[in-house]
Design an enzyme around this catalytic site. Structure first.
Site, PDB file in Angstrom:
ATOM      1  N   SER A 163       0.808  -1.221   0.000  1.00 49.82           N
ATOM      2  CA  SER A 163       0.000   0.000   0.000  1.00 49.82           C
ATOM      3  C   SER A 163       0.836   1.264   0.000  1.00 49.82           C
ATOM      4  O   SER A 163       0.304   2.342  -0.274  1.00 49.82           O
ATOM      5  CB  SER A 163      -0.921   0.014   1.222  1.00 49.82           C
ATOM      6  OG  SER A 163      -1.851  -1.017   1.124  1.00 49.82           O
ATOM      7  N   ASP A 193     -17.207   6.227  17.834  1.00 43.76           N
ATOM      8  CA  ASP A 193     -16.605   6.096  16.501  1.00 43.76           C
ATOM      9  C   ASP A 193     -17.565   6.522  15.395  1.00 43.76           C
ATOM     10  O   ASP A 193     -18.618   5.907  15.225  1.00 43.76           O
ATOM     11  CB  ASP A 193     -16.215   4.636  16.238  1.00 43.76           C
ATOM     12  CG  ASP A 193     -15.395   4.047  17.369  1.00 43.76           C
ATOM     13  OD1 ASP A 193     -14.539   4.768  17.901  1.00 43.76           O
ATOM     14  OD2 ASP A 193     -15.642   2.880  17.724  1.00 43.76           O
ATOM     15  N   ASP A 236      -5.668   0.336  -4.236  1.00 44.68           N
ATOM     16  CA  ASP A 236      -4.211   0.321  -4.396  1.00 44.68           C
ATOM     17  C   ASP A 236      -3.744  -1.015  -4.961  1.00 44.68           C
ATOM     18  O   ASP A 236      -2.824  -1.092  -5.756  1.00 44.68           O
ATOM     19  CB  ASP A 236      -3.510   0.647  -3.070  1.00 44.68           C
ATOM     20  CG  ASP A 236      -4.104  -0.082  -1.870  1.00 44.68           C
ATOM     21  OD1 ASP A 236      -5.043  -0.881  -2.036  1.00 44.68           O
ATOM     22  OD2 ASP A 236      -3.621   0.153  -0.748  1.00 44.68           O
TER      23      ASP A 236
HETATM   24 ZN   LIG Z   1      -2.485  -4.881   2.957  1.00 40.54          ZN
END
Ligand SMILES: [Zn+2]
Length: 578
Positions: free
Chosen positions: A164, A360, A432
């Site tokens: 990543s 959250d 990604d």
């Molecule tokens: Zn990963």
């Protein structure tokens, strides 16, 4: 192969068919619990039909199969007119795309699904539909509605299957790089601090800032994790979250940790939201939310309080807010906020399925507030949104966690779509890299995405889930044989799908990922591209960065329409640094 017109092999033995029915019925009988709120996604008509089918004599195998198969087809889909009308409408929409949107993109939003390969997109689509009580396959994700799609080649300069960090450098800075490095060219070697200087590359977030736009980063991981860090940092190692994680050699050579760089490299990032509190505080400082948890304590060896530093860099007459929970976020009046730093967890944020609704916020809630704050700038904004834990779910072999993360990111895309216009906002959704995640097994229409294939293995005679991993922690051998999944709750939130090879962490996949685009210049994302092409398109569309020659005619005419050919000719190779 199944016989014609059947999604599964109805000629298989009665036992196999019964096995499948039993599994689906068992799945239905699970009761919702906090950790398992969605006990079954089995489509209601199918469930009814399954019950009817089970009443029939087991000797009438073919009849059962026909009964079951027919019941899976929604009534309207049996009429060819449905498919012809649908295709004709799609054709009309496609023909309309011949009028290219060559406006200047005042705003650019990039949604990055970490690890969201194409198989994950398809499975998330089915899940989203099944959460709305549909069969699922016909559902359209928000990203599915984008008019342009390309493929992105994700390899790193030194890795066929990427990570990543190197990929983030590609799709944010426009330059391919080595795995494990962020915001530096391939001349930098991972962990080698002394190969950093002079090899820094800047990101589209910086180009947008330099052009006077507001900028933001929203992620479900730590804000100093690989993806967001390539937007603002230059680091030979993605793991240098704070100085605590850095080797003494790198510290002595003057390299700075990524949290430090977040606060110092670009001091006026308007919106930063995600996790990662502990990297901002001095070593052993107790966390505000988890006071008993030693792992949640501050990590910084240099004793800095980066929250105080963040505040000190903001002009006194501006409104800057540091918040750490959802209640504070929802209480904000975005019109009165110039700078927002929200750190909602010591490390990564919780999975969407485990999220605490008091402390959250969801990704879509963060995106909503971010856009409200960024939208105030008349020059527009650049926003990076990361669904960062799709990747983590997959690494743990927990497909259900991963797919719910992907569905939540799709909700965030929808949220952004309601707050912006394709006339002036370029939105790009991509990943990604992929994962070794797959689903198959001739499952019938509407089968729970977390369900079983309709047959047992013809080799080890055991059932198997549609979702499987090529490798990972779900590899299970019991008594010398592959585990019988009918003995476990394979629809549990944390069920680890079976894998072919045992690994503590499932790995990334190496195939191309999709790029979805809508808005100004979205048509430039149209084929198979190197991943580092993406920010060049975004910058070109927004008239930021180095490649701006076409923008003068655009602004003087009021409507930036130099035509597609000059635009493409203008996309000449660029240097490493903008
Ligand atoms: Zn990963």
């Amino acid at each position: 192969m199944p016989i014609s017109n059947c999604p599964f092999d109805v000629t298989t033995s009665t036992g196999h068919l019964k096995l499948r029915l039993e599994h689906q019925l068992t799945a239905d009988h699970w009761q919702p619990t906090p950790s398992h709120p969605h006990p079954s996604y089995l489509w209601a008509p199918e469930r009814r039909q399954v019950l009817e089918c089970t009443m029939i004599s087991p000797l009438l195998v073919l009849a059962i199969g026909t009964c079951l198969t027919n019941s899976l087809v929604p009534e309207k889909e049996k009429d060819p007119k449905y498919w012809r009308d649908q295709a004709q409408q799609t054709l009309k929409n496609a023909l309309r795309l011949q009028n290219l949107n060559t406006n200047v993109a005042k705003n650019v939003i990039m949604f990055l699904g970490d690890g969201m390969g194409v198989s994950t997109v398809t499975a998330a689509r089915i899940l989203k539909g099944q959460l709305h009580h549909s069969p699922g396959e016909e559902t359209r994700l928000e990203m599915d509605k984008f008019p342009y799609v390309a493929l992105s080649k994700t390899y790193n300069t030194n890795a066929q299957v990427p990570d990543s960090a190197g990929t983030a450098t590609a799709y944010l800075c426009g330059v391919k790089a080595n795995e494990g490095t962020v915001g530096v060219s391939a001349a930098t070697q991972r962990t080698q601090c002394n190969t950093t200087q002079g090899n820094e590359v800047t990101s589209i977030l910086r180009w947008a800032k330099d052009a006077g736009k507001s900028v933001g980063i929203v992620t479900t991981t730590r804000v100093n994790h690989a993806t967001p860090s390539a937007a603002y940092a230059h680091s030979a190692d993605r793991d240098w979250y704070s100085d605590n994680e850095m080797p003494p050699e790198a510290l002595s050579q003057g390299c700075k940790d990524i949290a430090y760089q977040l606060m110092h490299n670009i001091k006026d990032i308007e919106v930063i939201m995600g996790g990662g509190r502990k990297y901002m505080f001095p070593k052993n400082r107790t966390d505000v939310e988890y006071d008993m948890d030693e792992k949640a304590r501050g990590t910084r060896l240099d004793g800095l309080n980066l929250i105080d530093i963040w505040k000190s860099f903001k002009p006194r007459h501006k409104h800057s807010h540091y918040i750490w929970n959802r209640t504070e976020l929802l209480a904000l009046d975005p019109h009165m906020v110039d700078y927002l730093l929200g750190l909602f967890e010591p490390g990564d944020m919780q999975y969407e399925l485990n999220r605490n609704n008091v402390t959250d916020p969801s990704l879509s809630e963060m995106v909503k507030t971010a856009i409200k704050i960024l939208n105030k700038n008349p020059k527009g904004f650049f926003l990076l949104v990361e669904g960062g834990r799709i990747d983590h779910g997959h690494h743990e072999g927990k497909a259900k966690q991963a797919l719910h993360e992907a569905v939540e990111m799709d909700r965030a895309i929808e949220q952004a779509g309601t707050m912006t216009s394709v006339e002036d906002t370029l939105t790009v959704v991509t990943a990604d890299h992929s994962h070794v995640f797959t689903f198959g097994g001739y499952t019938p229409r509407g089968n729970s995405i977390f369900g079983l294939a309709p047959m047992v293995s013809d080799t080890d005679k055991k059932p198997f889930t549609a979702i499987l991993y090529g490798n990972g922690p779900g590899y299970k051998v019991v008594g010398g044989e592959r585990e019988n999944v009918s003995m476990v709750d394979y629809a549990h939130n944390n069920y680890q799908a079976q894998s072919a090879v045992p690994l503590r962490h499932e790995t990334h996949g190496g195939e191309d990922v999709a790029v979805f685009a809508k808005g100004p210049m979205a048509h430039l994302l149209h084929g198979v591209h190197e991943q580092n092409y993406i920010p060049h398109v975004m910058a070109y569309a927004a008239c930021i960065g180095a490649n701006r020659d076409h923008c003068a005619s655009a602004s003087s005419s009021g409507s930036p329409s130099p035509g597609p050919l000059p635009l493409l000719l203008a996309l000449l190779p660029l240097g490493i640094l903008f």
